[in-house]
Design a protein around this motif. Structure first.
Motif, PDB file in Angstrom:
ATOM      1  N   LEU A  40       0.746  -1.287  -0.128  1.00  0.00           N
ATOM      2  CA  LEU A  40      -0.067   0.133   0.061  1.00  0.00           C
ATOM      3  C   LEU A  40       0.868   1.308   0.035  1.00  0.00           C
ATOM      4  CD1 LEU A  40      -2.857  -0.781   2.319  1.00  0.00           C
ATOM      5  CD2 LEU A  40      -3.111  -0.551  -0.047  1.00  0.00           C
ATOM      6  N   ASN A  41       2.020   1.241   0.638  1.00  0.00           N
ATOM      7  CA  ASN A  41       2.875   2.422   0.896  1.00  0.00           C
ATOM      8  C   ASN A  41       3.499   2.731  -0.483  1.00  0.00           C
ATOM      9  OD1 ASN A  41       4.294   4.505   2.589  1.00  0.00           O
ATOM     10  ND2 ASN A  41       5.961   3.331   2.103  1.00  0.00           N
ATOM     11  N   THR A  42       3.848   1.787  -1.409  1.00  0.00           N
ATOM     12  CA  THR A  42       4.273   2.099  -2.690  1.00  0.00           C
ATOM     13  C   THR A  42       3.277   2.685  -3.519  1.00  0.00           C
ATOM     14  OG1 THR A  42       3.552  -0.067  -3.669  1.00  0.00           O
ATOM     15  CG2 THR A  42       5.561   0.154  -2.608  1.00  0.00           C
ATOM     16  N   TYR A  43       1.861   2.934  -3.202  1.00  0.00           N
ATOM     17  CA  TYR A  43       0.879   3.520  -3.710  1.00  0.00           C
ATOM     18  C   TYR A  43       0.585   4.692  -3.005  1.00  0.00           C
ATOM     19  CZ  TYR A  43       0.693  -0.251  -7.170  1.00  0.00           C
ATOM     20  OH  TYR A  43       0.886  -1.195  -8.182  1.00  0.00           O
ATOM     21  N   THR A  44       1.175   5.229  -1.998  1.00  0.00           N
ATOM     22  CA  THR A  44       1.031   6.489  -1.546  1.00  0.00           C
ATOM     23  C   THR A  44       0.925   7.598  -2.336  1.00  0.00           C
ATOM     24  OG1 THR A  44       1.618   5.755   0.569  1.00  0.00           O
ATOM     25  CG2 THR A  44       1.529   8.104   0.480  1.00  0.00           C
ATOM     26  N   SER A  84      -7.433  24.009  -8.443  1.00  0.00           N
ATOM     27  CA  SER A  84      -7.505  22.648  -7.982  1.00  0.00           C
ATOM     28  C   SER A  84      -5.962  22.239  -7.771  1.00  0.00           C
ATOM     29  CB  SER A  84      -7.795  21.856  -8.934  1.00  0.00           C
ATOM     30  OG  SER A  84      -7.414  21.907 -10.421  1.00  0.00           O
ATOM     31  N   PHE A  85      -5.350  21.098  -7.569  1.00  0.00           N
ATOM     32  CA  PHE A  85      -4.149  20.483  -7.370  1.00  0.00           C
ATOM     33  C   PHE A  85      -3.497  19.788  -8.288  1.00  0.00           C
ATOM     34  CE2 PHE A  85      -6.168  21.649  -3.187  1.00  0.00           C
ATOM     35  CZ  PHE A  85      -5.197  22.536  -2.737  1.00  0.00           C
ATOM     36  N   SER A  86      -2.275  19.654  -8.256  1.00  0.00           N
ATOM     37  CA  SER A  86      -1.439  18.752  -9.045  1.00  0.00           C
ATOM     38  C   SER A  86      -0.975  17.544  -7.900  1.00  0.00           C
ATOM     39  CB  SER A  86      -0.527  19.389 -10.070  1.00  0.00           C
ATOM     40  OG  SER A  86       0.241  18.443 -10.655  1.00  0.00           O
ATOM     41  N   TYR A  87      -0.719  16.572  -8.501  1.00  0.00           N
ATOM     42  CA  TYR A  87      -0.240  15.268  -7.662  1.00  0.00           C
ATOM     43  C   TYR A  87       0.972  14.536  -8.198  1.00  0.00           C
ATOM     44  CZ  TYR A  87      -4.593  16.040  -4.696  1.00  0.00           C
ATOM     45  OH  TYR A  87      -5.713  16.414  -4.483  1.00  0.00           O
ATOM     46  N   GLU A  88       1.770  14.032  -7.315  1.00  0.00           N
ATOM     47  CA  GLU A  88       2.934  13.022  -7.679  1.00  0.00           C
ATOM     48  C   GLU A  88       2.643  11.787  -6.775  1.00  0.00           C
ATOM     49  OE1 GLU A  88       6.418  15.259  -5.204  1.00  0.00           O
ATOM     50  OE2 GLU A  88       6.518  15.296  -7.283  1.00  0.00           O
ATOM     51  N   THR A  89       3.379  10.726  -7.342  1.00  0.00           N
ATOM     52  CA  THR A  89       3.126   9.524  -6.650  1.00  0.00           C
ATOM     53  C   THR A  89       4.387   8.552  -6.571  1.00  0.00           C
ATOM     54  OG1 THR A  89       1.982   7.561  -6.453  1.00  0.00           O
ATOM     55  CG2 THR A  89       1.638   8.797  -8.482  1.00  0.00           C
ATOM     56  N   SER A  90       4.666   7.938  -5.739  1.00  0.00           N
ATOM     57  CA  SER A  90       5.786   6.889  -5.560  1.00  0.00           C
ATOM     58  C   SER A  90       5.791   5.788  -6.540  1.00  0.00           C
ATOM     59  CB  SER A  90       6.226   6.664  -4.303  1.00  0.00           C
ATOM     60  OG  SER A  90       5.009   5.933  -3.576  1.00  0.00           O
ATOM     61  N   SER A  91       4.463   5.481  -6.819  1.00  0.00           N
ATOM     62  CA  SER A  91       3.957   4.256  -7.592  1.00  0.00           C
ATOM     63  C   SER A  91       4.253   4.550  -8.983  1.00  0.00           C
ATOM     64  CB  SER A  91       2.714   3.794  -7.376  1.00  0.00           C
ATOM     65  OG  SER A  91       1.669   4.705  -7.958  1.00  0.00           O
ATOM     66  N   LEU A  92       4.254   5.995  -9.275  1.00  0.00           N
ATOM     67  CA  LEU A  92       4.520   6.150 -10.880  1.00  0.00           C
ATOM     68  C   LEU A  92       5.965   6.756 -10.977  1.00  0.00           C
ATOM     69  CD1 LEU A  92       1.039   8.017 -11.691  1.00  0.00           C
ATOM     70  CD2 LEU A  92       1.678   5.546 -12.203  1.00  0.00           C
ATOM     71  N   GLN A  93       6.585   7.269 -10.056  1.00  0.00           N
ATOM     72  CA  GLN A  93       7.833   8.010 -10.048  1.00  0.00           C
ATOM     73  C   GLN A  93       7.674   9.232 -10.944  1.00  0.00           C
ATOM     74  OE1 GLN A  93      10.907   6.383  -8.197  1.00  0.00           O
ATOM     75  NE2 GLN A  93       8.992   5.779  -7.241  1.00  0.00           N
ATOM     76  N   HIS A  94       6.668   9.975 -10.863  1.00  0.00           N
ATOM     77  CA  HIS A  94       6.526  11.210 -11.628  1.00  0.00           C
ATOM     78  C   HIS A  94       5.121  11.782 -10.893  1.00  0.00           C
ATOM     79  CE1 HIS A  94       9.154  10.714 -15.299  1.00  0.00           C
ATOM     80  NE2 HIS A  94       8.779   9.187 -15.071  1.00  0.00           N
TER      81      HIS A  94
END
Length: 299
Positions: free
Chosen positions: A33-37, A237-247
């Motif tokens: 789950l943490n990898t998809y934080t 609105s907001f933009s997001y980044e995620t560790s699962s995508l590395q982008h």
């Protein structure tokens, strides 16, 4: 030891083994789950000061004729809907690519904005673009101004292809509208960009912003033909980044997935594809586009 004691000890061992297995599964599940934080780009970063007007640095940047859009506009969604046109790529290709993960101080840092920029730069170079790349602490307000001046000085005909890419913090101010934030915490506003790029000769210009509250950059395609602007957010609105995508999420679905993996060659279709994926995975995001290019634009 009697048989009852041995059975009792065996049952205890079995219980312990089962408990260990359950704990191990829980740990692995939590790790997965943490990898998809999802990491939202941190709280909206307020600039130390703001640059709202573009000043050309050399005669090469001055417009050859009166620009069709004098800049400073804050219109929305192509108010002049009759504006349409553009040129196929018949000349040179030039790009400015900026990615800032490392900001002044430490609390403002991002994780993947520099990776977004590197991937954009590599992709554009593979298409034959001359790329002016600024990463992290290189991307001061002065350096960004210099890069824009360079871009305006080298392109000189409608058939030149021009690309401007930014990934990093964005912000919105009721007075100044949307702005990008340089590594030294200077806000560079939509009016600055509007004034600067009103001097473009190119009628094949693509702008990409992966940042929060950046929707005001749609002014780049309000009254001038041959433009396409892709933005990760609207003005609020907001933009997001995620560790699962590395982008950054928008960069990933637009560049890595739509263009590189799916083989989509038109930026309008890449945007539509990215929006569909984002709606399914990050519905809180509100990507925005502005388009005055007639037909479908390639890079």
């Amino acid at each position: 030891m009697c048989i009852r004691d041995r059975v009792k000890n065996l049952n205890v061992k079995r219980v312990l083994a089962a408990t260990f297995a359950v704990c191990l599964i829980a740990i692995l599940f939590a790790t997965e789950l943490n990898t998809y934080t999802v990491t939202k780009k941190p709280e909206i970063l307020k600039p130390k000061y703001i640059i709202d007007h573009f000043v050309p640095k050399s005669a090469d940047v001055l417009p050859k004729a009166k620009p069709s859009n004098p800049g400073g506009g804050r219109g929305k969604n192509n108010e002049d809907s009759s504006v349409s046109g553009g040129s196929e790529i018949t000349g040179q290709r030039y790009a400015v690519v900026i990615g800032i993960s490392d900001y002044e101080g430490t609390s403002n840092d991002l994780q993947y904005a520099d990776d977004d920029a590197l991937d954009w730069a590599n992709y554009l170079e593979s298409l034959g673009y001359e790329v002016y790349l600024l990463l992290d602490r290189e991307a001061t307000a002065q350096a960004i101004e210099d890069a824009i001046n360079w871009l305006l000085s080298v392109e000189d005909e409608p058939g030149d292809a021009v690309v401007f890419v930014y990934s990093g913090h964005g912000s919105y101010d009721p007075q100044y509208g949307s702005m990008i934030i340089s590594t030294d915490l200077v806000g560079i506003t939509q009016s600055y960009f509007d004034e600067a790029f009103s001097m473009l000769d190119s009628q094949h210009a693509f702008f990409f912003f992966d940042a929060c509250q950046i929707g005001g950059m749609e002014v780049l395609a309000d009254t001038e033909a041959g433009r396409y602007v892709a933005m990760a957010s609207n003005e609020h609105s907001f933009s997001y980044e995620t560790s699962s995508l590395q982008h950054g999420v928008f960069t990933y679905y637009f560049l890595e997935d739509a263009i590189k993996t799916q083989g989509i060659i038109y930026v309008e279709q890449a945007f539509d594809y990215a929006v569909t994926q984002i709606k399914n995975t990050f519905p809180q995001m509100k990507p925005t586009e502005a388009d005055t290019y007639s037909g479908d634009m390639t890079l």
